[in-house]
Design a protein around this motif. Sequence first.
Motif, PDB file in Angstrom:
ATOM      1  N   GLU A 270       0.827  -1.200   0.000  1.00  0.00           N
ATOM      2  CA  GLU A 270       0.000   0.000   0.000  1.00  0.00           C
ATOM      3  C   GLU A 270       0.863   1.251   0.000  1.00  0.00           C
ATOM      4  N   GLU A 271       0.182   2.414   0.045  1.00  0.00           N
ATOM      5  CA  GLU A 271       0.894   3.691  -0.095  1.00  0.00           C
ATOM      6  C   GLU A 271       2.017   3.850   0.914  1.00  0.00           C
ATOM      7  N   SER A 272       1.792   3.343   2.121  1.00  0.00           N
ATOM      8  CA  SER A 272       2.766   3.592   3.177  1.00  0.00           C
ATOM      9  C   SER A 272       3.999   2.706   3.095  1.00  0.00           C
ATOM     10  N   ILE A 273       4.027   1.752   2.159  1.00  0.00           N
ATOM     11  CA  ILE A 273       5.102   0.763   2.169  1.00  0.00           C
ATOM     12  C   ILE A 273       6.467   1.394   2.007  1.00  0.00           C
TER      13      ILE A 273
ATOM     14  N   VAL B 238     -12.439  21.164   5.508  1.00  0.00           N
ATOM     15  CA  VAL B 238     -11.559  22.122   4.838  1.00  0.00           C
ATOM     16  C   VAL B 238     -11.444  21.635   3.411  1.00  0.00           C
ATOM     17  N   TYR B 239     -11.936  22.439   2.486  1.00  0.00           N
ATOM     18  CA  TYR B 239     -12.045  22.024   1.092  1.00  0.00           C
ATOM     19  C   TYR B 239     -10.972  22.700   0.262  1.00  0.00           C
ATOM     20  N   TYR B 240     -10.192  21.903  -0.455  1.00  0.00           N
ATOM     21  CA  TYR B 240      -9.105  22.441  -1.257  1.00  0.00           C
ATOM     22  C   TYR B 240      -9.499  22.502  -2.721  1.00  0.00           C
ATOM     23  N   ALA B 241      -9.162  23.635  -3.357  1.00  0.00           N
ATOM     24  CA  ALA B 241      -9.325  23.739  -4.803  1.00  0.00           C
ATOM     25  C   ALA B 241      -7.949  23.670  -5.422  1.00  0.00           C
ATOM     26  N   ASN B 242      -7.837  22.992  -6.550  1.00  0.00           N
ATOM     27  CA  ASN B 242      -6.551  22.870  -7.244  1.00  0.00           C
ATOM     28  C   ASN B 242      -5.503  22.172  -6.385  1.00  0.00           C
ATOM     29  N   LEU B 243      -5.949  21.180  -5.620  1.00  0.00           N
ATOM     30  CA  LEU B 243      -5.008  20.446  -4.784  1.00  0.00           C
ATOM     31  C   LEU B 243      -4.292  19.409  -5.627  1.00  0.00           C
ATOM     32  N   ASP B 244      -2.976  19.375  -5.503  1.00  0.00           N
ATOM     33  CA  ASP B 244      -2.184  18.420  -6.270  1.00  0.00           C
ATOM     34  C   ASP B 244      -2.217  17.046  -5.597  1.00  0.00           C
ATOM     35  N   GLY B 245      -2.166  16.007  -6.401  1.00  0.00           N
ATOM     36  CA  GLY B 245      -2.217  14.655  -5.858  1.00  0.00           C
ATOM     37  C   GLY B 245      -1.058  14.290  -4.961  1.00  0.00           C
ATOM     38  N   GLU B 246       0.037  15.035  -5.052  1.00  0.00           N
ATOM     39  CA  GLU B 246       1.189  14.710  -4.220  1.00  0.00           C
ATOM     40  C   GLU B 246       1.014  15.149  -2.776  1.00  0.00           C
ATOM     41  N   VAL B 247      -0.049  15.905  -2.513  1.00  0.00           N
ATOM     42  CA  VAL B 247      -0.221  16.425  -1.161  1.00  0.00           C
ATOM     43  C   VAL B 247      -0.898  15.377  -0.292  1.00  0.00           C
ATOM     44  N   ASN B 248      -0.257  15.072   0.814  1.00  0.00           N
ATOM     45  CA  ASN B 248      -0.804  14.052   1.739  1.00  0.00           C
ATOM     46  C   ASN B 248      -1.505  14.671   2.902  1.00  0.00           C
TER      47      ASN B 248
END
Lengths: 399, 248, 248
Positions: A270-273, B238-248
């Motif tokens: 999974e993502e955390s691996i 908290v709603y994000y617009a234009n949030l990149d997928g890399e953000v965890n």
Amino acid sequence: MEAAQNFMELSKQVVGFIYPNEIDIQWSILIVVYPYITGLVAGAFILASLVKVFNVKELQPTYRLAMLTALAFLLIAPLPLQLHLGRPERSYEMFITPNLSSAMAMFGFVYLWYLMLVLLLEIWFEYRRDMIVWSSESTGLKKWVLKFLSLFSTDISEKAVAFDKKTVKIITIIGIPSAFLLHGYVGFIFGSIKANPWWSSVMMPVAFLFSAIVSGIAMVMLLYMIMVPLRGGKIDMKCLDKVASFLFYVVIVDFSIEVLDFIHRLYESEESIKILSQLVTTKLFMSLVVLQILMGMLLPLGLMVVIKVFRLQEEVRKLLYFVCGLLIQLGIFSTRWNVVIGGQLFSKSFRGLTTYKMELMGIEGFLVALALLIIPFVILSILIKLLPPWKKEELAGVE
Amino acid sequence: MDRRDFLKHFCWVISSGGVLGGGSADAWARMLNKTYDTTKHYYGMGIDIDKCIGCGRCMEACKTENDVPAVPYYFRTWVERYVIKTDRTVSVNTINMESDEPGDVLVEKDVLRSFFVPKLCNQCDHPPCVQVCPVGATFKTDDGVILVDSKRCIGCRYCIQACPYGARYLHPETRVADKCTFCYHRLVKGLLPVCVEVCPKQARVFGDMKSIASPLGRFTRMNKIHVLKPSLNTDPKVYYANLDGEVN
Amino acid sequence: MKDFFKKLPEQAVRVVTVFIGLVLILLVVWRFILPPELKDHDLQITATVEREVAKEIKYAGAQICGQCHEKEPEIKKVGYHRDLSCESCHGAAQKHVENPTEVKPTSPKKRDYCSYCHKYNSSRPTGFPQINPDRHNPRKPCITCHNPHNPKPPTTPRSCAACHAQIERAKAASYHALIACAVCHTTPEKHKVSPRTVIPTKPDKREFCGKCHDKGSSRKGVPTVDMAAHGEKYVCWQCHYPHTLGGI
């Protein structure tokens, strides 16, 4: 300010990115000590239950020792929790307004249930007749302490003793799930935190329980090997071999569970691996690969296989059992460390690792943890003096 | 006019039973001495990643308003900087920390995308922190804000472990859990949270989801919205617009 | 009841008595000794909200400034700082609202404050004006040339780098360094004054890039390709990013 400087040093050791609030490790070594202690309690009780419920007669010499061990450790168990709280003076609130959706809220109730209605009650019924006899044989303070402890009971007829024995069996039957709950709820606390993939797993309570049983049985085995010669007796090898057998079986189960978890994680990937692999290969390498797996599990397992296969001499077996017992304690303590501390060493952003700087002094420091691990043995020695687990005949090896 | 005097003159109007669940509005009524009806509001925040310039005014204002310890290690809100390079490596850091190296701000080589992400407590609708508190010291108000009872919190840190977003911390002086409250003490008086107030670009937008017209309403209508860690089912507000997928 | 006790052996009776005694003590403590604040969760919640609401407000909010200071909001609302709250620069001003004559808010007059937003940082969104403080009129306070309430630059910027610094810096390290922005992007003068109302163009034909990059072009040292056989469907910048080294 001193705290800021502390954090400056810590942040230099951060690898990658952590959320800023994660610089503080929240659950310290005290929270490593707590499941270790309750694990010993649960494990010792399970060993005792093998005698009373499953009628494994060879283990009878360890019964009272196991119960006293469980009691000694249980009395200390709330201390690490109290000491780690930000506001220990408010801990009573858990009794008055527990939040029913919180697994942690059950601690006070489960603890009290187990202490009062299982352990103390069982020990009382087990020792009642002997306490009455001893009190009539002693004088002074000891006489009155024993009288008080036996609640001033006097009936030592056969019928009364038979009732006692029956009650002990019933309490033990209730006690087994209670012991599972006492230690299992800690595993559930970790296992149900979905925010943390190192902890969040359905196997967590199960793995906790089995490693607890391993550590408890090993601890009683060690104590048996130390205490019997100390009290001038001869170690019953049939008993010791049987204890070691059960230990062997439980270690195999525990090991299988941990290997299953490991394989499952790698396979699902999974993502955390990525961050977890980095964690295991860098920050946790010594404590997990070397201490927990190699020295704490594989080595004792290997030794026990050797003992079973090669039918070694008694003296050699005793030595190897002792070594195994010690290694297992080290291994299970490392297991708790790897779960508790390991789970906090990586960021929930999955992008970085931080570090745990354990203080030496301080209320959550190394010395306090060490003291908390030593005090139960002190308590145990007092209990053994007051309520000796073996009669003179038993020590001499006479059935 | 003194704000306090102004507010003292308000009298309390209680709306009756049927609308309210659990009798708690009655309790609010008894306590809040103004015409603020908690059941008529439900707060959320919108954050537009494309607007944030990473100036850190929000971080500073929050610390001032809410007495957060001044050291750069406890934050109710913070801003993360992401630099994604063409080789797909991602480097992230929190802005305005002393560990910032000056050279980093100038990186342009091989940069694929780069942006700032403000973070704070998401005031979730299914808050894991509320679920795990052993004494119920943290709770959700009727208007959707998660608060911490600092007089009852025992400092066990279970909530800090349970929060997937790193929004909570243990206050070093009071030794209890602390976190962003959407500046609740300002909301009930009709003011904005300070992070929204001081943002120079209106990257943060605040709104009452129960009101007919609010900045958040338009924000959630005109933008594709994403929340953090949706798979954990915390239902963040908290709603994000234009949030990149890399953000965890 | 008496029969039950008669049937039980003496030791069990003693144990049961002890337990009943303990339970009774607990009940008495619960009923008579514990005060209601400890037991009633609703009371605890209202007390917490009360405490939260009573917290001190430090930022007054932008709307209240205009009630006394009429000039500055008028100047501000037509300029680039219209979205900026007064307190973003002047700091928390609630104390000033309560005591206008004796407590004055801060007023950043040196260069350091403006740098929080305007110092160059490659992650800021494009179109946001940034400068290098060491090069842009060093040592001069920003407010000498820029009125902070309407920070129009004293002269219209000649270079696109004033607002598109990150692109300019990336381009300066690329093969297109010596090509002016206007060569590829037709920029109406109005864009420099009112950027969002009119935007520059992008080349919409392959032949534009082909002037230099098509095989047979007269430019020396420029990589060429047979445009007839290369990426037919697309305009060049749909794959290549011309601002960076290598045009990737």
